[in-house]
Design a protein around this motif. Sequence first.
Motif, PDB file in Angstrom:
ATOM      1  N   SER A  56       0.844  -1.203   0.000  1.00 38.74           N
ATOM      2  CA  SER A  56       0.000   0.000   0.000  1.00 38.74           C
ATOM      3  C   SER A  56       0.871   1.242   0.000  1.00 38.74           C
ATOM      4  N   GLY A  57       0.398   2.258  -0.646  1.00 35.55           N
ATOM      5  CA  GLY A  57       1.100   3.541  -0.636  1.00 35.55           C
ATOM      6  C   GLY A  57       2.250   3.629  -1.609  1.00 35.55           C
ATOM      7  N   GLU A  58       2.552   2.547  -2.303  1.00 34.14           N
ATOM      8  CA  GLU A  58       3.660   2.622  -3.246  1.00 34.14           C
ATOM      9  C   GLU A  58       3.174   2.594  -4.681  1.00 34.14           C
ATOM     10  N   GLY A  59       1.871   2.738  -4.805  1.00 35.02           N
ATOM     11  CA  GLY A  59       1.312   2.789  -6.153  1.00 35.02           C
ATOM     12  C   GLY A  59       1.239   1.438  -6.837  1.00 35.02           C
ATOM     13  N   ASP A  60       1.480   0.358  -6.071  1.00 35.24           N
ATOM     14  CA  ASP A  60       1.409  -0.967  -6.680  1.00 35.24           C
ATOM     15  C   ASP A  60      -0.043  -1.327  -6.986  1.00 35.24           C
ATOM     16  N   ILE A  61      -0.212  -1.958  -8.092  1.00 33.25           N
ATOM     17  CA  ILE A  61      -1.531  -2.520  -8.318  1.00 33.25           C
ATOM     18  C   ILE A  61      -1.427  -4.023  -8.122  1.00 33.25           C
ATOM     19  N   GLY A  62      -2.564  -4.652  -7.898  1.00 34.63           N
ATOM     20  CA  GLY A  62      -2.556  -6.096  -7.689  1.00 34.63           C
ATOM     21  C   GLY A  62      -3.294  -6.429  -6.423  1.00 34.63           C
ATOM     22  N   PRO A  63      -3.422  -7.728  -6.149  1.00 34.78           N
ATOM     23  CA  PRO A  63      -4.217  -8.154  -4.995  1.00 34.78           C
ATOM     24  C   PRO A  63      -3.599  -7.725  -3.665  1.00 34.78           C
ATOM     25  N   GLU A  64      -4.477  -7.456  -2.703  1.00 32.21           N
ATOM     26  CA  GLU A  64      -3.984  -7.070  -1.375  1.00 32.21           C
ATOM     27  C   GLU A  64      -3.533  -8.281  -0.576  1.00 32.21           C
ATOM     28  N   GLU A  65      -4.062  -9.423  -0.966  1.00 31.83           N
ATOM     29  CA  GLU A  65      -3.689 -10.631  -0.214  1.00 31.83           C
ATOM     30  C   GLU A  65      -3.030 -11.654  -1.128  1.00 31.83           C
ATOM     31  N   TYR A  66      -1.959 -12.240  -0.621  1.00 31.74           N
ATOM     32  CA  TYR A  66      -1.223 -13.262  -1.390  1.00 31.74           C
ATOM     33  C   TYR A  66      -1.069 -14.485  -0.492  1.00 31.74           C
ATOM     34  N   HIS A  67      -1.763 -15.548  -0.845  1.00 30.58           N
ATOM     35  CA  HIS A  67      -1.727 -16.780  -0.049  1.00 30.58           C
ATOM     36  C   HIS A  67      -1.075 -17.892  -0.851  1.00 30.58           C
ATOM     37  N   VAL A  68      -0.109 -18.542  -0.247  1.00 29.88           N
ATOM     38  CA  VAL A  68       0.543 -19.654  -0.943  1.00 29.88           C
ATOM     39  C   VAL A  68       0.349 -20.932  -0.143  1.00 29.88           C
ATOM     40  N   ILE A  69      -0.256 -21.908  -0.783  1.00 32.63           N
ATOM     41  CA  ILE A  69      -0.481 -23.200  -0.120  1.00 32.63           C
ATOM     42  C   ILE A  69       0.480 -24.219  -0.713  1.00 32.63           C
ATOM     43  N   PHE A  70       1.365 -24.719   0.115  1.00 30.89           N
ATOM     44  CA  PHE A  70       2.293 -25.750  -0.344  1.00 30.89           C
ATOM     45  C   PHE A  70       1.669 -27.116  -0.102  1.00 30.89           C
ATOM     46  N   LEU A  71       1.498 -27.850  -1.194  1.00 32.90           N
ATOM     47  CA  LEU A  71       0.773 -29.113  -1.120  1.00 32.90           C
ATOM     48  C   LEU A  71       1.717 -30.314  -1.076  1.00 32.90           C
ATOM     49  N   ASP A  72       1.500 -31.130  -0.068  1.00 35.12           N
ATOM     50  CA  ASP A  72       2.252 -32.387   0.041  1.00 35.12           C
ATOM     51  C   ASP A  72       1.491 -33.484  -0.713  1.00 35.12           C
ATOM     52  N   ASN A  73       0.415 -34.004  -0.106  1.00 35.86           N
ATOM     53  CA  ASN A  73      -0.431 -35.018  -0.754  1.00 35.86           C
ATOM     54  C   ASN A  73       0.378 -36.141  -1.402  1.00 35.86           C
ATOM     55  N   GLY A  74       1.288 -36.717  -0.636  1.00 38.28           N
ATOM     56  CA  GLY A  74       2.068 -37.857  -1.125  1.00 38.28           C
ATOM     57  C   GLY A  74       3.444 -37.516  -1.658  1.00 38.28           C
ATOM     58  N   ARG A  75       3.690 -36.225  -1.859  1.00 35.48           N
ATOM     59  CA  ARG A  75       4.958 -35.836  -2.493  1.00 35.48           C
ATOM     60  C   ARG A  75       6.170 -36.056  -1.598  1.00 35.48           C
ATOM     61  N   ARG A  76       6.010 -35.722  -0.301  1.00 29.59           N
ATOM     62  CA  ARG A  76       7.180 -35.891   0.577  1.00 29.59           C
ATOM     63  C   ARG A  76       7.566 -37.357   0.706  1.00 29.59           C
ATOM     64  N   GLU A  77       6.552 -38.211   0.792  1.00 29.49           N
ATOM     65  CA  GLU A  77       6.829 -39.643   0.886  1.00 29.49           C
ATOM     66  C   GLU A  77       7.515 -40.121  -0.409  1.00 29.49           C
ATOM     67  N   ALA A  78       6.988 -39.683  -1.540  1.00 30.31           N
ATOM     68  CA  ALA A  78       7.558 -40.101  -2.835  1.00 30.31           C
ATOM     69  C   ALA A  78       9.004 -39.622  -2.978  1.00 30.31           C
ATOM     70  N   SER A  79       9.304 -38.469  -2.382  1.00 32.58           N
ATOM     71  CA  SER A  79      10.664 -37.922  -2.529  1.00 32.58           C
ATOM     72  C   SER A  79      11.693 -38.799  -1.819  1.00 32.58           C
ATOM     73  N   LYS A  80      11.223 -39.691  -0.952  1.00 33.36           N
ATOM     74  CA  LYS A  80      12.144 -40.582  -0.247  1.00 33.36           C
ATOM     75  C   LYS A  80      12.178 -41.971  -0.871  1.00 33.36           C
ATOM     76  N   ASP A  81      11.404 -42.163  -1.910  1.00 31.96           N
ATOM     77  CA  ASP A  81      11.339 -43.474  -2.570  1.00 31.96           C
ATOM     78  C   ASP A  81      12.290 -43.474  -3.772  1.00 31.96           C
ATOM     79  N   PRO A  82      13.303 -44.348  -3.745  1.00 31.46           N
ATOM     80  CA  PRO A  82      14.340 -44.270  -4.783  1.00 31.46           C
ATOM     81  C   PRO A  82      13.819 -44.367  -6.225  1.00 31.46           C
ATOM     82  N   ILE A  83      12.725 -45.091  -6.441  1.00 27.84           N
ATOM     83  CA  ILE A  83      12.229 -45.223  -7.822  1.00 27.84           C
ATOM     84  C   ILE A  83      11.122 -44.222  -8.154  1.00 27.84           C
ATOM     85  N   LEU A  84      10.159 -44.099  -7.249  1.00 22.79           N
ATOM     86  CA  LEU A  84       9.040 -43.171  -7.493  1.00 22.79           C
ATOM     87  C   LEU A  84       9.483 -41.718  -7.581  1.00 22.79           C
TER      88      LEU A  84
END
Lengths: 319, 392
Positions: free
Chosen positions: B275-303
């Motif tokens: 605010s106050g810097e003349g920026d346009i764009g959304p006031e809120e920025y939400h980032v959701i980092f999704l696991d859903n099996g990814r962390r487990e897969a990252s430890k599996d040598p083949i998957l």
Amino acid sequence: MDLKAVKLLLEKNAKKTWNPLGVKEEYCSMWAEGMNFPERGEVLLYTGCLYQMIPYIDMFARLLKGFESMNPALFGIAMKIKALADSLGLDTISLLASLEISKKDRERYFRIVRSIANALLSAGVKFAYMREEPYSGVLYHDLGMDDLFREHVMRLAKKIKETGARKVITIDPHTTYMLNYLIKEFVDDFEVEVVHYMDVLLERGYTPKVRGPKEVVIHDPCYLARWNGVIDQPRVLLSRAGVKVREPEFTRKFTGCCGGPIESLFPSLSSKLARKRMEELKETGSPCFTVMCPICLTNFQREARELGVRVFDIMEVIE
Amino acid sequence: MTDLTGVSQLLNKVSDDPVLRTALDRAISSYWKKRKQVMERYPYVKELADEVRRIKEWSIDHMDELLDKAIEAVEAKGGKAYIAETAEEARKIVGELVGTGKVVTKAKSMTTEELKLREFLIERGNEVYETDLGEFLVQFLGPKPMHFISPSIHLTREKVAEFLKDFMGVEVDKDDVEGMVALVRKFLRDKYFSADVGISGANAFAADRGAVFLIENESNIRLSISLPPKHIAVVGMEKIVPTMSDAWKVVEVISRYGGYKVTSYINTVMGPARSGEGDIGPEEYHVIFLDNGRREASKDPILKQTLYCLRCGACQYLCPVFGIVGGYWAGLESAYSGGIGVMWEYITGDKETSTQHAFACLLCGRCIEACPMRINQPEVLREIRRRLMERI
């Protein structure tokens, strides 16, 4: 298709004959009758029996397609599977034997193998050959049946070792890949050199003669081109014989699959894939296709008549 | 579980559909032509792809560490970061951020498809619009996104013209693709201005700056996420790479292997408007980092290698099986398609169905040639088969 039934069938047949279709090992070696190869030697010709099995694979594929096309409403899936397991699992051998592969059916494929052996002999290569030759086991691996595969290749490795061979010449892409890469994950001391027959022929400076059509469209088998890197070799051999080669749009490392590998589980899809690929080949303008793999050969062959094309193994084009 | 009849019937049926076949033939031959041109024009891209493979390998091995950095960077800029361990958790977070009775514009994103997010938000009484033309068609014509970057690959222009004629109530010329695009654009234009929330995925995420990278061709993403007051980005954890420079390399490789000589737009979003810097764009920025099996897969040598996937769609275009069955391979319930889709579904969704579909792979390996990351799909799919075969 039910995987349990397939697994059961393969295990039963393996137990009886060490072969997924119940094909006997003496049948695999039948092509060599009268050729008097020694059973021991520094160099071994190992065919993996895949060419010889074509008539059986073909019969099996037709049978499976029949099962797949039955109306499931009329014929419960479970029944189909049971029938399959019973008739084939228990009795593949007697069933197939009772249908009997005609001499004419098998002669074509025996002749391809003989032609390879003769080319090697003419090129001055001396080699041994097993009197009862085992199958390579590659189907078990493809399906993820690692226990059966391990058991199979441990026996195979032992048999190869018994021949005293330090170098093995292979003739089809799947067996070549298996011996070059897969077996080493399962057998600790498999230390023989594996080389495809085309490499041997080229190394010896062999110049083949034309035996079939003078112009062909080339279909690189997936396992030959991509997994074994054998791409230029067939082209060099064909050109040495004076055969003109046409290249399809998808060729060399980007070659298209014949559909064969899923033939046992998805027979109809497999033949549609064959047709799609064959149409690509046909677009080159040549009705004569050359392949260098028994799986491509049989999968294309089944569709060839309807598409008005002819399919040759490279050793039917040259010799 | 072990009966493949259902899979076989589905794949057989669709492989006989002439509309699907025509659509796939056209898309694949067009891709192949473009790919050859791209490779000729940008010969360095192969080396760049090798470099990206190394970046991805490192990033997947350091997923947790990068995640911490990414969260820190997002919050330092005034954004809000979340970790969703499951699809359900992710939907819950988004559901609370959106509320009900809102208008939502969406950028095309496979990860939000994985969450069935559009359906979820609509069910909660929101109006949701897919703003990518292909994805817009999928929203109304179904059955699911049929390709990573070309979600309506299964539709012919004739089919699309028919739909638009009914939907918009105007005459549509089936050979005027530009005209059809313009129609949808006009329809969506109003939605951007009335939207309360813009939702996107991410093609890459730079941990050092907390920045989302988004590739697009229609400028719809830019509008969907910058006009509404709230931007929610759903980021699969495998998308995080260490730096901005790494992320740029990733997006170039994606667009080149996707068959683009020139990608129209690449957006980077690093935080809410100040605010106050003349920026346009959304006031809120939400980032959701999704696991859903990814962390487990990252430890599996083949998957694990599945997580190197950039979702450029090259392997799908060049897979022989995909060539005749399209996105039906992996099943209608899966957001993902093709052999790589089976792998993604196995990690993030239904293990049983994806295992059955794993048996339809030819193991022919053309996908490895197609893939900038040289992911060995046959190896992974065979492994999935093995896990079933050894216990039945």
